[in-house]
Scaffold this motif. Structure first.
Motif, PDB file in Angstrom:
ATOM      1  N   MET A   1       1.046  -1.049  -0.167  1.00 49.29           N
ATOM      2  CA  MET A   1      -0.099  -0.027  -0.159  1.00 49.29           C
ATOM      3  C   MET A   1       1.074   1.161   0.054  1.00 49.29           C
ATOM      4  O   MET A   1       2.027   1.162   0.652  1.00 49.29           O
ATOM      5  N   ILE A   2       0.345   2.293  -0.666  1.00 49.36           N
ATOM      6  CA  ILE A   2       1.165   3.416  -0.781  1.00 49.36           C
ATOM      7  C   ILE A   2       0.901   4.362   0.601  1.00 49.36           C
ATOM      8  O   ILE A   2      -0.387   4.757   0.869  1.00 49.36           O
ATOM      9  N   GLY A   3       1.645   4.671   1.190  1.00 46.42           N
ATOM     10  CA  GLY A   3       1.384   5.435   2.335  1.00 46.42           C
ATOM     11  C   GLY A   3       1.767   7.058   2.391  1.00 46.42           C
ATOM     12  O   GLY A   3       1.385   7.933   2.799  1.00 46.42           O
ATOM     13  N   LYS A   4       2.746   7.308   1.502  1.00 50.25           N
ATOM     14  CA  LYS A   4       3.100   8.734   1.076  1.00 50.25           C
ATOM     15  C   LYS A   4       3.835   8.982  -0.204  1.00 50.25           C
ATOM     16  O   LYS A   4       4.486   7.945  -0.710  1.00 50.25           O
ATOM     17  N   LEU A   5       3.430  10.030  -0.541  1.00 47.98           N
ATOM     18  CA  LEU A   5       4.088  10.551  -1.988  1.00 47.98           C
ATOM     19  C   LEU A   5       5.220  11.484  -1.765  1.00 47.98           C
ATOM     20  O   LEU A   5       4.683  12.565  -1.352  1.00 47.98           O
ATOM     21  N   ILE A  49      -1.045   9.391   1.768  1.00 52.50           N
ATOM     22  CA  ILE A  49      -1.978   8.887   0.956  1.00 52.50           C
ATOM     23  C   ILE A  49      -2.563   7.823   1.908  1.00 52.50           C
ATOM     24  O   ILE A  49      -2.149   7.095   2.512  1.00 52.50           O
ATOM     25  N   GLU A  50      -3.934   7.696   1.564  1.00 49.86           N
ATOM     26  CA  GLU A  50      -4.668   6.706   1.956  1.00 49.86           C
ATOM     27  C   GLU A  50      -5.476   5.777   0.521  1.00 49.86           C
ATOM     28  O   GLU A  50      -6.070   6.533  -0.356  1.00 49.86           O
ATOM     29  N   THR A  51      -5.280   4.626   0.412  1.00 48.84           N
ATOM     30  CA  THR A  51      -5.615   4.043  -0.783  1.00 48.84           C
ATOM     31  C   THR A  51      -6.894   3.189  -0.322  1.00 48.84           C
ATOM     32  O   THR A  51      -7.195   2.507   0.601  1.00 48.84           O
ATOM     33  N   VAL A  52      -7.856   3.836  -1.188  1.00 54.41           N
ATOM     34  CA  VAL A  52      -9.308   2.901  -1.142  1.00 54.41           C
ATOM     35  C   VAL A  52      -9.509   2.104  -2.047  1.00 54.41           C
ATOM     36  O   VAL A  52      -9.350   2.191  -3.527  1.00 54.41           O
ATOM     37  N   VAL A  53      -9.624   0.938  -1.894  1.00 52.62           N
ATOM     38  CA  VAL A  53      -9.804  -0.254  -2.949  1.00 52.62           C
ATOM     39  C   VAL A  53     -11.378  -0.701  -2.844  1.00 52.62           C
ATOM     40  O   VAL A  53     -11.719  -1.027  -1.939  1.00 52.62           O
ATOM     41  N   LEU A  60      -6.386   6.668  -4.813  1.00 52.05           N
ATOM     42  CA  LEU A  60      -5.701   7.590  -3.873  1.00 52.05           C
ATOM     43  C   LEU A  60      -6.172   8.677  -3.512  1.00 52.05           C
ATOM     44  O   LEU A  60      -6.580   9.485  -4.171  1.00 52.05           O
ATOM     45  N   TYR A  61      -6.243   8.955  -2.178  1.00 50.10           N
ATOM     46  CA  TYR A  61      -6.760  10.321  -1.266  1.00 50.10           C
ATOM     47  C   TYR A  61      -5.357  10.918  -0.549  1.00 50.10           C
ATOM     48  O   TYR A  61      -4.843  10.024  -0.213  1.00 50.10           O
TER      49      TYR A  61
END
Length: 205
Positions: A1-5, A49-53, A60-61
């Motif tokens: 999961m992506i936590g930060k960009l 980032i919060e990833t919603v699947v 991505l939010y």
């Protein structure tokens, strides 16, 4: 999961930002506050980032702060609040203002957000009472109450209780923290005298 960009701002949309991370552009949906807080196109940015699947999409939010991300996740636990409504609330209110609204059970304050009617506002302040996320070592409810006091929007009994405790020699931050904890437990309708009494007990513990 992506936590930060971490990358360069590529472009902005109405409710999205594209972050270029080494040639790969990630699209993150954001609140209006986050979009305003981000640097200009071509400049370096960090987005939490919060990833919603879901079955039909992965989205991505993005958030300017960890506090905003924590609130997004908390808001989504309330029935009737999806990602779009959560972002709308975060566009209308900062994390500290949200903390204040929940601590003081201020339905009207949350009702400022687009898509939040009276029933949903009531559900939000009711279900989120006592669940305000912590920001670092300082409780977000305390920060919210301090903001409300500073802006003159805290209810009279709450403001009077904090003022009385300050007059008794406690620092404003200490008094605000004590009253915020009591309001979270007892409700913002607690009489001033009781708030002061419980506040003194809280501060002497």
């Amino acid at each position: 999961m992506i936590g930060k960009l971490k990358g360069l701002v590529d472009s902005f949309g109405e409710d999205v930002v594209l972050i270029d991370c080494g040639g790969v552009c990630y699209e993150a949906f954001c609140s209006a506050r986050t979009l305003q807080a981000l640097p200009r196109v071509g400049e370096a940015a960090v987005v939490f980032i919060e990833t919603v699947v879901r079955e039909d999409m992965i989205r991505l939010y993005g958030f300017a702060t960890e506090a905003e991300k924590a609130w997004f996740n908390l808001l989504m636990t309330v029935q009737g609040v999806g990602a779009r409504v959560a972002l709308s609330i975060l566009s209308a209110l900062s994390p500290s203002e949200l903390s204040s609204a929940v601590a003081l059970q201020d339905k009207a304050m949350i009702g400022r957000a687009n898509g939040v009617g009276p029933k949903l506002a009531l559900r939000l302040v009711t279900e989120l009472k006592g669940k305000v996320p912590a920001i670092g070592s300082i409780d977000a409810g305390t920060l919210g109450l301090q903001a409300a006091l500073g802006e003159g929007v805290a209810s009279g009994n709450v403001a009077d209780a904090v003022s009385a405790l300050v007059n008794l020699g406690y620092q404003n931050a200490q008094a605000s923290a004590a009253v915020a904890r009591i309001v979270a437990r007892e409700g913002d309708g607690t009489p001033t005298e009781k708030l002061i009494r419980l506040g003194l007990r809280e501060l002497s513990a």
